[in-house]
Write an enzyme that holds these catalytic residues in place. Structure first.
Site, PDB file in Angstrom:
ATOM      1  N   THR A  74      -0.055  -1.002   0.561  1.00 22.04           N
ATOM      2  CA  THR A  74       0.119  -0.144   0.449  1.00 22.04           C
ATOM      3  C   THR A  74       1.011   1.198   0.271  1.00 22.04           C
ATOM      4  O   THR A  74       0.653   2.095  -0.906  1.00 22.04           O
ATOM      5  CB  THR A  74      -0.961  -0.093   1.359  1.00 22.04           C
ATOM      6  OG1 THR A  74      -2.082  -1.326   1.324  1.00 22.04           O
ATOM      7  CG2 THR A  74      -2.106   1.194   1.089  1.00 22.04           C
ATOM      8  N   ASN A 153      -6.180  -9.596  -7.362  1.00 19.86           N
ATOM      9  CA  ASN A 153      -5.952 -10.815  -6.429  1.00 19.86           C
ATOM     10  C   ASN A 153      -7.524 -11.601  -5.687  1.00 19.86           C
ATOM     11  O   ASN A 153      -7.287 -12.988  -5.478  1.00 19.86           O
ATOM     12  CB  ASN A 153      -5.818  -9.922  -5.257  1.00 19.86           C
ATOM     13  CG  ASN A 153      -6.672  -8.788  -5.124  1.00 19.86           C
ATOM     14  OD1 ASN A 153      -6.322  -8.147  -6.149  1.00 19.86           O
ATOM     15  ND2 ASN A 153      -7.128  -8.522  -4.362  1.00 19.86           N
ATOM     16  N   THR A 239      15.041   4.965  10.081  1.00 20.90           N
ATOM     17  CA  THR A 239      15.913   4.648  10.683  1.00 20.90           C
ATOM     18  C   THR A 239      14.264   2.911  10.223  1.00 20.90           C
ATOM     19  O   THR A 239      13.799   2.192  10.112  1.00 20.90           O
ATOM     20  CB  THR A 239      15.704   3.804  12.079  1.00 20.90           C
ATOM     21  OG1 THR A 239      16.144   5.274  12.217  1.00 20.90           O
ATOM     22  CG2 THR A 239      16.999   2.833  12.265  1.00 20.90           C
ATOM     23  N   CYS A 325      -9.309  -7.603   2.109  1.00 27.28           N
ATOM     24  CA  CYS A 325      -9.868  -6.670   1.643  1.00 27.28           C
ATOM     25  C   CYS A 325     -11.541  -5.947   2.028  1.00 27.28           C
ATOM     26  O   CYS A 325     -11.833  -4.661   2.549  1.00 27.28           O
ATOM     27  CB  CYS A 325      -9.427  -5.581   1.465  1.00 27.28           C
ATOM     28  SG  CYS A 325      -7.751  -5.793   0.632  1.00 27.28           S
TER      29      CYS A 325
HETATM   30  N1  PLP Z   1      -1.781  -4.515  -3.988  1.00 27.44           N
HETATM   31  C1  PLP Z   1      -2.960  -5.957  -4.313  1.00 27.44           C
HETATM   32  C2  PLP Z   1      -2.698  -6.446  -5.882  1.00 27.44           C
HETATM   33  C3  PLP Z   1      -2.762  -6.347  -3.355  1.00 27.44           C
HETATM   34  O1  PLP Z   1      -3.384  -8.227  -3.331  1.00 27.44           O
HETATM   35  C4  PLP Z   1      -2.668  -5.740  -1.687  1.00 27.44           C
HETATM   36  C5  PLP Z   1      -2.814  -6.938  -0.350  1.00 27.44           C
HETATM   37  O2  PLP Z   1      -3.865  -7.766  -0.576  1.00 27.44           O
HETATM   38  C6  PLP Z   1      -2.050  -5.016  -2.234  1.00 27.44           C
HETATM   39  C7  PLP Z   1      -2.406  -3.936  -2.698  1.00 27.44           C
HETATM   40  C8  PLP Z   1      -1.707  -4.220  -0.729  1.00 27.44           C
HETATM   41  O3  PLP Z   1      -0.687  -4.512   0.246  1.00 27.44           O
HETATM   42  P1  PLP Z   1      -0.010  -4.974   1.396  1.00 27.44           P
HETATM   43  O4  PLP Z   1      -1.470  -5.194   2.293  1.00 27.44           O
HETATM   44  O5  PLP Z   1       1.177  -4.998   1.786  1.00 27.44           O
HETATM   45  O6  PLP Z   1       0.290  -3.556   1.858  1.00 27.44           O
END
Ligand code: PLP
Length: 383
Positions: A74, A153, A239, A325
């Site tokens: 993210t 995803n 850091t 999510c």
């Molecule tokens: N992009 C995709 C396609 C994802 O599947 C995800 C996590 O599910 C993310 C971005 C976000 O990654 P993170 O959870 O490491 O912030």
């Protein structure tokens, strides 16, 4: 995890490999110095960072100097979107996204609207694929940034990312390719894609959570979001998370070692999928598209997916109703809506995602339990 449980939610996150845990532990014990310090403990921490940087770069075929460590996918995406926006050329204010991007991309782009950004969404077809013609029609001389993910995803559809990158380049726009879900599951070559920005999250490839990176092509703008001590070449102050980054590096090394395993995982996935289709009436989404080898996104008509996930969890089989999510949202995801899946069917969507450690026996046992619980779910609904 208890021995008799079967984890099939690797698109949400993956269990850390024991060698990753060892690398994190080792970094905590030995490389605890501040990487910015000039003395020996600082040097040990710096060397640990460099090794991890080299591994991450090698995995996706970029130069180590193009890696900026972040707190995960993210943050890497937010850095890419805000960098492109802040360095936009005169007259450019359009951000073009595929309709199936992760919320990290969608919300980062939407967040620019108060500053005058025009966010344009490019549709996908029923297979979950962006049509380069549709994309080309939306990208032009006012476009700042084009974002098309490498693999989705929820349904696993692999996008024509290189074609999308070429469309962006022809218009003089930057290209963000969210590879968070693809890295570790299929070979990813950032240069062959033509990505200006390519984010990676360690926890999707058996690494730790809270760490990842943005690959920034040499010459692409990168404007720090976090100011301070000037770490990461001034691009991300604070850091560094040395133990997390060490684990990330080890995860990248292991992913490279596993390269070539895709066929084996796909065969296992296909066997499980065939049973779900035959014995549970599963309708597999993105079935006609190139797909991640581990992913089954399917509709089990007449089955309340959320309730099924809970019942399966009670029996030690862990799957998901859509992406992590979206869990808890009743109308189902924007991805399924974009693919033309009816609202009622979206509540029956189940995602089963295998991992490197999933055995044939796991897949077979899980198939039997899912089929049984789906039938039970339907019977309960029919009552
Ligand atoms: N992009 C995709 C396609 C994802 O599947 C995800 C996590 O599910 C993310 C971005 C976000 O990654 P993170 O959870 O490491 O912030």
């Amino acid at each position: 995890m208890p021995a008799d449980t079967i984890y099939l939610d690797h698109n949400a996150t993956t269990p850390p490999d024991p060698r990753v845990i060892e690398a994190v532990d080792r970094a905590l014990a030995v490389a605890w110095g501040n990487p910015s310090s000039a003395h020996a403990p600082g040097l040990a921490a710096r060397e640990t960072l460099q090794r991890a940087r080299d591994e991450a770069a090698r995995l996706v075929g970029v130069d180590s100097s193009e890696i900026v460590f972040t707190s995960g996918g993210t943050e890497a995406i937010a850095l890419a979107v805000s960098s492109a926006w802040q360095r936009r050329g005169a007259g450019r204010r359009r951000v073009v996204l595929s309709a199936i991007e992760h919320p990290a991309v969608i919300e980062a782009a939407r967040g620019l609207a108060p500053q005058g950004a025009e966010v344009v969404v490019c549709p996908v077809d029923r297979r979950g694929l962006v049509d380069p013609g549709e994309l080309g029609a939306r990208v032009g001389e006012t476009t700042v940034l084009v974002a098309v993910m490498l693999a989705n995803n929820e349904v696993g559809a692999i996008q024509p990312a290189a074609e999308a990158a070429a469309i962006a380049a022809r218009a003089g726009a930057l290209f963000l390719c969210d590879a968070v879900q693809a890295v570790g599951k299929i070979p990813v070559a950032a240069r062959a894609i033509g990505a200006d920005y390519l984010p990676i999250a360690a926890h999707k490839l058996n690494g730790p959570k809270g760490v990842g990176c943005l690959c920034v092509r040499h010459g692409a703008p990168c404007v720090p979001m976090i100011a301070g001590g000037g770490q990461e070449g001034g691009l991300r102050s604070g850091t560094e998370n040395v133990p997390g980054i060490a684990g990330f590096g080890e995860a990248c090394r292991l992913a490279r070692e596993r390269a070539g395993d895709e066929g084996r995982i796909a065969a296992r996935r296909n066997a499980l999928e065939e049973r779900l289709v035959r014995e549970a009436g599963a309708q597999v989404l993105a079935a006609d598209a190139a797909r991640l080898p581990n992913t089954i996104g399917c509709v089990l008509d007449g089955v309340d997916a959320q309730a099924l996930v809970v019942r399966l969890s009670g029996r030690g089989v862990f799957v998901s109703a859509g992406s992590a999510c979206h869990a808890g949202k009743t109308r189902g995801s924007h991805v399924l809506a974009a693919m033309g899946v009816a609202e009622a069917a979206r509540g029956c969507f189940v995602r089963v995602s295998l991992g490197a450690g999933t055995s044939d026996e796991d897949a077979e046992r899980a198939a039997a339990i899912i089929i049984e619980e789906a039938a039970r779910g339907r019977a309960r609904k029919g009552r």
